[in-house]
Enzyme design. Structure first.
Site, PDB file in Angstrom:
ATOM      1  N   LYS A   8       0.636  -1.452   0.004  1.00  0.00           N
ATOM      2  CA  LYS A   8       0.243  -0.056  -0.051  1.00  0.00           C
ATOM      3  C   LYS A   8       0.882   1.343  -0.027  1.00  0.00           C
ATOM      4  O   LYS A   8       1.958   1.641   0.496  1.00  0.00           O
ATOM      5  CB  LYS A   8      -0.860   0.029   1.196  1.00  0.00           C
ATOM      6  CG  LYS A   8      -0.379  -0.162   2.634  1.00  0.00           C
ATOM      7  CD  LYS A   8       0.302   1.581   2.957  1.00  0.00           C
ATOM      8  CE  LYS A   8       0.710   0.947   4.453  1.00  0.00           C
ATOM      9  NZ  LYS A   8       1.715   2.358   4.901  1.00  0.00           N
ATOM     10  N   ASP A 138      -3.121  -2.079   9.360  1.00  0.00           N
ATOM     11  CA  ASP A 138      -2.949  -2.463   8.646  1.00  0.00           C
ATOM     12  C   ASP A 138      -3.518  -3.331   7.761  1.00  0.00           C
ATOM     13  O   ASP A 138      -4.269  -3.389   6.330  1.00  0.00           O
ATOM     14  CB  ASP A 138      -1.542  -1.945   7.616  1.00  0.00           C
ATOM     15  CG  ASP A 138      -1.252  -0.331   8.126  1.00  0.00           C
ATOM     16  OD1 ASP A 138      -1.841   0.415   8.227  1.00  0.00           O
ATOM     17  OD2 ASP A 138       0.004  -0.537   7.743  1.00  0.00           O
TER      18      ASP A 138
HETATM   19  P1  ATP Z   1       4.396  -0.512   8.076  1.00  0.00           P
HETATM   20  O1  ATP Z   1       4.101   0.591   6.941  1.00  0.00           O
HETATM   21  O2  ATP Z   1       3.161  -1.101   8.407  1.00  0.00           O
HETATM   22  O3  ATP Z   1       4.229   0.859   9.676  1.00  0.00           O
HETATM   23  P2  ATP Z   1       6.459  -1.396   7.441  1.00  0.00           P
HETATM   24  O4  ATP Z   1       5.950  -1.664   5.790  1.00  0.00           O
HETATM   25  O5  ATP Z   1       7.117   0.230   7.920  1.00  0.00           O
HETATM   26  O6  ATP Z   1       5.200  -1.485   8.169  1.00  0.00           O
HETATM   27  P3  ATP Z   1       7.081  -4.501   7.011  1.00  0.00           P
HETATM   28  O7  ATP Z   1       7.742  -4.423   6.422  1.00  0.00           O
HETATM   29  O8  ATP Z   1       5.721  -4.931   7.540  1.00  0.00           O
HETATM   30  O9  ATP Z   1       7.420  -2.599   7.484  1.00  0.00           O
HETATM   31  O10 ATP Z   1       7.374  -4.910   8.951  1.00  0.00           O
HETATM   32  C1  ATP Z   1       8.389  -3.956   9.478  1.00  0.00           C
HETATM   33  C2  ATP Z   1       8.686  -5.343  10.831  1.00  0.00           C
HETATM   34  O11 ATP Z   1       8.280  -6.080  10.875  1.00  0.00           O
HETATM   35  C3  ATP Z   1      10.249  -5.497  10.589  1.00  0.00           C
HETATM   36  O12 ATP Z   1      11.269  -5.725  11.476  1.00  0.00           O
HETATM   37  C4  ATP Z   1      10.176  -7.193  10.121  1.00  0.00           C
HETATM   38  O13 ATP Z   1      11.517  -7.898  10.908  1.00  0.00           O
HETATM   39  C5  ATP Z   1       8.932  -7.491  11.048  1.00  0.00           C
HETATM   40  N1  ATP Z   1       7.992  -8.826   9.935  1.00  0.00           N
HETATM   41  C6  ATP Z   1       7.373  -9.454  11.105  1.00  0.00           C
HETATM   42  N2  ATP Z   1       6.578 -10.541  10.197  1.00  0.00           N
HETATM   43  C7  ATP Z   1       7.077  -9.549   9.174  1.00  0.00           C
HETATM   44  C8  ATP Z   1       6.758 -10.447   7.425  1.00  0.00           C
HETATM   45  N3  ATP Z   1       5.563 -11.495   7.216  1.00  0.00           N
HETATM   46  N4  ATP Z   1       7.371  -9.807   6.949  1.00  0.00           N
HETATM   47  C9  ATP Z   1       7.434  -8.016   7.180  1.00  0.00           C
HETATM   48  N5  ATP Z   1       8.324  -7.419   8.245  1.00  0.00           N
HETATM   49  C10 ATP Z   1       7.656  -8.755   8.532  1.00  0.00           C
END
Ligand code: ATP
Length: 304
Positions: A8, A138
């Protein structure tokens, strides 16, 4: 059972006050993009999670993985014994980890859809959305996809009319940004001064309904951007470079550090991507479009 799930971008992200439960009150407009993870769930004697692809080494494969938390949450909901979970989850990441594009939430949503199919559960989308909300703010949107207005912690979703397809260029950064750290930085900046705040959401909804990228471009806004840029000053250069390359506007996606550039059309997006990738301001670029549907089974029976 394999499920494809999109990333997203937040077209509008207004961060309000901190609530008693520690979350900030949000008003946000999400759009799902044609950048996806694929999640396969299967019955297996050795339960667990495996992660491949974009940034896989930074993703936990234990109970901290959001996909595994989704397995447990759904099992609990339908009264399955958590000690007897014979489920294996394989995640193929295309969504950058800690990139502000809700990749972990996407995997949780995909796991819910995949498992509901695998276990042949009689469970409706609304019920699934309730379970999704317990997993993260989310996650309900990642089930839903499209374009939607999110309120509360972002988990209360209402679909938004969006005409036509919008064309985006994404600039992936080196390394991620931890979402709690970015909110913390915003709190700090707000104690110190008055970082810019986005305007009202209504004009954004009107621009989406018009389907005119030029109108939408003027209204893209994210209260977390100042905090992300404060933690990663190099993002300022990335944002400038995208616009200099011909994008209509750029924004930090969610808590960053991915930057998203809205382009006038598909051809422009290709031109912007080519120029941006040569500018040395990011790790890599992707051309994507949105909105696209949320978590969907591929090559099998559709929804639960
Ligand atoms: P958001 O925008 O929802 O706050 P993001 O996109 O910045 O999150 P993500 O990649 O969703 O970040 O996740 C960040 C953290 O979650 C990382 O520290 C990662 O280690 C942990 N995590 C747990 N499960 C997952 C997964 N399936 N995929 C990615 N990261 C994960």
């Amino acid at each position: 059972m394999t499920v494809r799930v999109p990333a997203k971008v937040n077209l509008h992200l207004a961060v309000g006050d901190v609530r008693k439960d520690g979350f900030h009150e949000l008003t946000t407009v999400f759009q799902s993009l044609s950048l996806t993870d694929e999640v396969t769930v299967a019955v297996a004697e050795d339960p667990g999670v495996e992660v491949q692809g974009e940034g896989a080494s930074a993703v936990p494969t234990n109970g901290a993985n959001l996909a595994w938390r989704a397995v447990e949450e759904l099992a609990r909901h339908v009264g399955r014994d958590l000690a007897e979970l014979k489920v294996r989850v394989l995640i193929r990441k295309g969504i950058p980890v800690s990139g502000g594009m809700a990749g972990g939430s996407a995997d949780a949503a995909a796991t819910l859809v995949g498992l509901a199919n695998l276990w042949k559960l009689e469970i409706g989308r609304d019920e699934l959305a309730g379970i999704a909300a317990n997993l993260g703010s989310d996650v309900p949107f990642m089930l839903h996809g499209g374009t939607a207005l999110g309120t509360g912690r972002g988990e209360a979703i209402v679909p938004v009319l969006s005409r036509h397809t919008f064309h985006w260029v994404l600039a992936f950064a080196r390394g991620g940004l931890a979402t709690p750290k970015v909110y913390g930085e915003l709190d700090r900046l707000r104690l110190e001064g008055e970082p810019p705040r986005v305007g009202e959401v209504e004009p954004v909804l009107e621009a989406l309904a018009s389907g005119e990228p030029h109108r939408l471009a003027q209204l893209l806004g994210n209260d977390l951007q100042a905090a992300a840029v404060s933690l990663r000053p190099g993002l300022r250069r990335t944002l400038r470079a995208g616009v200099a390359a011909g994008a209509l506007a750029g924004t930090v996606s969610g808590s960053g550090p991915t930057c998203a550039f809205l382009c006038a059309d598909a051809d422009d997006a290709l031109r912007v991507a080519a120029e941006l990738s040569g500018a040395g301001v990011c790790r890599t670029v992707r051309v994507v479009h949105g909105p696209v549907p949320g978590a969907r089974v591929i090559g099998g029976d559709d929804e639960p």
